[in-house]
Enzyme design. Structure first.
Site, PDB file in Angstrom:
ATOM      1  N   ASP A  24       0.819  -1.419  -0.068  1.00  0.00           N
ATOM      2  CA  ASP A  24      -0.059   0.080   0.011  1.00  0.00           C
ATOM      3  C   ASP A  24       0.812   1.408   0.078  1.00  0.00           C
ATOM      4  O   ASP A  24       1.895   1.323   0.759  1.00  0.00           O
ATOM      5  CB  ASP A  24      -0.785   0.075   1.188  1.00  0.00           C
ATOM      6  N   ASN A  26       1.169   3.385  -2.856  1.00  0.00           N
ATOM      7  CA  ASN A  26       1.965   3.918  -4.317  1.00  0.00           C
ATOM      8  C   ASN A  26       1.321   5.259  -4.657  1.00  0.00           C
ATOM      9  O   ASN A  26       2.224   5.959  -5.082  1.00  0.00           O
ATOM     10  CB  ASN A  26       1.576   2.876  -5.440  1.00  0.00           C
ATOM     11  N   GLY A  27       0.119   5.679  -4.550  1.00  0.00           N
ATOM     12  CA  GLY A  27      -0.477   6.681  -4.880  1.00  0.00           C
ATOM     13  C   GLY A  27       0.144   7.856  -4.000  1.00  0.00           C
ATOM     14  O   GLY A  27       0.641   8.984  -4.606  1.00  0.00           O
ATOM     15  N   ARG A  28       0.174   7.695  -2.824  1.00  0.00           N
ATOM     16  CA  ARG A  28       0.820   8.684  -1.738  1.00  0.00           C
ATOM     17  C   ARG A  28       2.150   8.991  -2.199  1.00  0.00           C
ATOM     18  O   ARG A  28       2.879  10.091  -1.956  1.00  0.00           O
ATOM     19  CB  ARG A  28       0.648   8.513  -0.477  1.00  0.00           C
ATOM     20  N   TRP A  29       3.129   8.039  -2.617  1.00  0.00           N
ATOM     21  CA  TRP A  29       4.557   8.130  -2.654  1.00  0.00           C
ATOM     22  C   TRP A  29       4.483   9.022  -4.024  1.00  0.00           C
ATOM     23  O   TRP A  29       5.405   9.889  -4.127  1.00  0.00           O
ATOM     24  CB  TRP A  29       5.055   6.638  -3.200  1.00  0.00           C
ATOM     25  N   SER A  69      -7.011  -6.146  -6.009  1.00  0.00           N
ATOM     26  CA  SER A  69      -8.330  -6.707  -5.234  1.00  0.00           C
ATOM     27  C   SER A  69      -9.755  -6.566  -6.094  1.00  0.00           C
ATOM     28  O   SER A  69      -9.670  -5.951  -6.888  1.00  0.00           O
ATOM     29  CB  SER A  69      -8.641  -6.036  -3.965  1.00  0.00           C
ATOM     30  N   GLU A  71     -12.182  -5.253  -5.275  1.00  0.00           N
ATOM     31  CA  GLU A  71     -12.325  -3.922  -4.945  1.00  0.00           C
ATOM     32  C   GLU A  71     -11.822  -2.950  -5.855  1.00  0.00           C
ATOM     33  O   GLU A  71     -12.420  -1.845  -6.063  1.00  0.00           O
ATOM     34  CB  GLU A  71     -12.232  -3.381  -3.477  1.00  0.00           C
ATOM     35  N   ASN A  72     -10.735  -3.338  -6.272  1.00  0.00           N
ATOM     36  CA  ASN A  72      -9.878  -2.155  -7.409  1.00  0.00           C
ATOM     37  C   ASN A  72     -10.693  -1.931  -8.410  1.00  0.00           C
ATOM     38  O   ASN A  72     -10.172  -0.938  -9.178  1.00  0.00           O
ATOM     39  CB  ASN A  72      -8.456  -2.749  -7.603  1.00  0.00           C
ATOM     40  N   ARG A  75     -11.753   1.720  -8.932  1.00  0.00           N
ATOM     41  CA  ARG A  75     -10.971   2.698  -9.554  1.00  0.00           C
ATOM     42  C   ARG A  75     -11.145   3.375 -10.861  1.00  0.00           C
ATOM     43  O   ARG A  75     -11.642   2.303 -11.865  1.00  0.00           O
ATOM     44  CB  ARG A  75      -9.427   2.332  -9.275  1.00  0.00           C
ATOM     45  N   ARG A 199      -5.545  -2.240   8.579  1.00  0.00           N
ATOM     46  CA  ARG A 199      -6.746  -3.204   8.277  1.00  0.00           C
ATOM     47  C   ARG A 199      -6.361  -4.076   6.954  1.00  0.00           C
ATOM     48  O   ARG A 199      -5.496  -4.030   6.467  1.00  0.00           O
ATOM     49  CB  ARG A 199      -7.761  -2.294   7.734  1.00  0.00           C
TER      50      ARG A 199
HETATM   51  C1  FPP Z   1      -1.919   0.429  -3.232  1.00  0.00           C
HETATM   52  O1  FPP Z   1      -1.509   1.635  -3.617  1.00  0.00           O
HETATM   53  C2  FPP Z   1      -1.344  -0.617  -4.115  1.00  0.00           C
HETATM   54  C3  FPP Z   1      -2.169  -1.291  -5.283  1.00  0.00           C
HETATM   55  C4  FPP Z   1      -3.595  -1.104  -5.436  1.00  0.00           C
HETATM   56  C5  FPP Z   1      -1.717  -2.028  -6.243  1.00  0.00           C
HETATM   57  C6  FPP Z   1      -0.233  -2.892  -5.892  1.00  0.00           C
HETATM   58  C7  FPP Z   1       0.274  -2.968  -7.296  1.00  0.00           C
HETATM   59  C8  FPP Z   1       1.601  -2.934  -7.422  1.00  0.00           C
HETATM   60  C9  FPP Z   1       2.669  -2.921  -6.313  1.00  0.00           C
HETATM   61  C10 FPP Z   1       2.008  -2.908  -8.834  1.00  0.00           C
HETATM   62  C11 FPP Z   1       2.636  -4.360  -9.174  1.00  0.00           C
HETATM   63  C12 FPP Z   1       1.891  -5.326  -9.126  1.00  0.00           C
HETATM   64  C13 FPP Z   1       2.016  -6.582  -9.581  1.00  0.00           C
HETATM   65  C14 FPP Z   1       1.450  -7.767  -9.065  1.00  0.00           C
HETATM   66  C15 FPP Z   1       3.110  -6.755 -10.611  1.00  0.00           C
HETATM   67  P1  FPP Z   1      -2.539   2.638  -3.452  1.00  0.00           P
HETATM   68  O2  FPP Z   1      -2.718   3.171  -5.004  1.00  0.00           O
HETATM   69  O3  FPP Z   1      -3.886   2.402  -2.820  1.00  0.00           O
HETATM   70  O4  FPP Z   1      -1.756   3.605  -3.045  1.00  0.00           O
HETATM   71  P2  FPP Z   1      -2.499   4.923  -1.749  1.00  0.00           P
HETATM   72  O5  FPP Z   1      -3.221   4.242  -0.767  1.00  0.00           O
HETATM   73  O6  FPP Z   1      -1.436   5.678  -1.527  1.00  0.00           O
HETATM   74  O7  FPP Z   1      -3.381   5.743  -2.910  1.00  0.00           O
END
Ligand code: FPP
Length: 254
Positions: A24, A26-29, A69, A71-72, A75, A199
């Site tokens: 978790d 990626n978006g905030r990073w 997931s 749920e994804n 998005r 969670r």
């Molecule tokens: C959560 O970050 C991450 C995900 C929904 C997907 C995870 C996917 C990867 C790491 C890409 C590679 C995956 C594979 C299987 C090759 P978020 O976007 O919810 O971050 P945020 O909560 O900061 O917005």
């Protein structure tokens, strides 16, 4: 008199064999760097590569990651297609190495609703690494939801009953375990979630019943060997009791 429990023992508690990670943040990073979210996910793939490389050296035998997931799908369509594209990219750029280095890849989750090119990638990843069975196991949960998997397992057993091959009372916990998509992996020891969120988000609900949970502040794209070692260290300091007494009491009692 039995000896007092010695928590400073030089013998290290065993580490987890099966670690699951909710990747978790990626978006905030990306946001913190003024970048689009897609670049956060791309950096997430690099973090996944680092983590898979580091895991065997830290005693881990199976790593299960939450890639996408059920749920994804909520998005924006653009982000969904980017996440699908990243799985493709990961397999295209890393499959040969994984196959060579003794990693078996297994995809967990429902194949329903996945585009044909992703299904093809999933099948290719599993087929190209099948010869590594018994080696390091990388399970990628993709289009996965813990509740959906439990419902699917219940349905499967209902069909077996309907066909007259079992009675309802034949089902026990071990039997139910075998109906889940995680059946072929070892028992789950540790669930890690990054980015400070606390969670499970529908990840491995049945399997996590007695797993230790470790929540780390680090955002997923910054993850790697050091952060995984730190999570494992936290696990080692826990006393897993599985509903029983403390392990050192059990040893003292014989
Ligand atoms: C959560 O970050 C991450 C995900 C929904 C997907 C995870 C996917 C990867 C790491 C890409 C590679 C995956 C594979 C299987 C090759 P978020 O976007 O919810 O971050 P945020 O909560 O900061 O917005």
């Amino acid at each position: 008199m039995p000896p007092a429990a010695d928590h400073s023992s030089a013998v290290q508690a065993p580490g987890p064999k099966h670690v699951a990670i909710i990747m978790d943040g990626n978006g905030r990073w990306a946001k913190a760097r003024g970048m689009p979210r897609a670049l956060g996910h791309r950096a997430g793939v690099q973090a996944l590569k680092r983590t898979v490389e580091a895991a065997p050296g830290l005693g881990v035998e199976c790593l299960t990651v939450f890639g996408f997931s059920t749920e994804n799908w909520r998005r924006p369509a653009q982000e969904v297609s980017e996440l699908m594209g990243l799985v493709k990219l990961y397999v295209q750029t890393d499959l040969a190495r994984l196959a060579r280095e003794g990693v078996q890849v297994r995809i967990l989750g429902s194949r329903q609703g996945l585009p044909p090119d992703i299904l093809e990638i999933v099948d290719r990843a599993e087929a190209a690494t099948a010869h590594n069975a018994g080696g390091f196991l990388l399970q990628v949960a993709f289009n996965y939801g813990g509740r959906a998997d439990i419902v699917e397992a219940a349905r499967r057993f209902a069909h077996v009953v309907q066909s007259g091959q079992a009675r309802p009372d034949d089902l026990d916990e071990a039997g139910f375990d075998r109906l889940l998509c995680t059946a072929k992996g070892p028992p789950l020891d540790l669930v890690v979630r990054t980015s400070g969120e606390v969670r499970l988000s529908n990840f491995l609900l049945w399997e996590a019943a007695y797993a230790e949970l470790v929540f780390q502040e680090i955002l997923w794209p910054d993850y790697g060997a050091e952060a995984l070692a730190e999570a494992i260290e936290q696990y080692r300091r826990r006393d897993r009791r599985f509903g029983g007494v403390e392990s050192h009491d059990a040893v003292a009692a014989g």
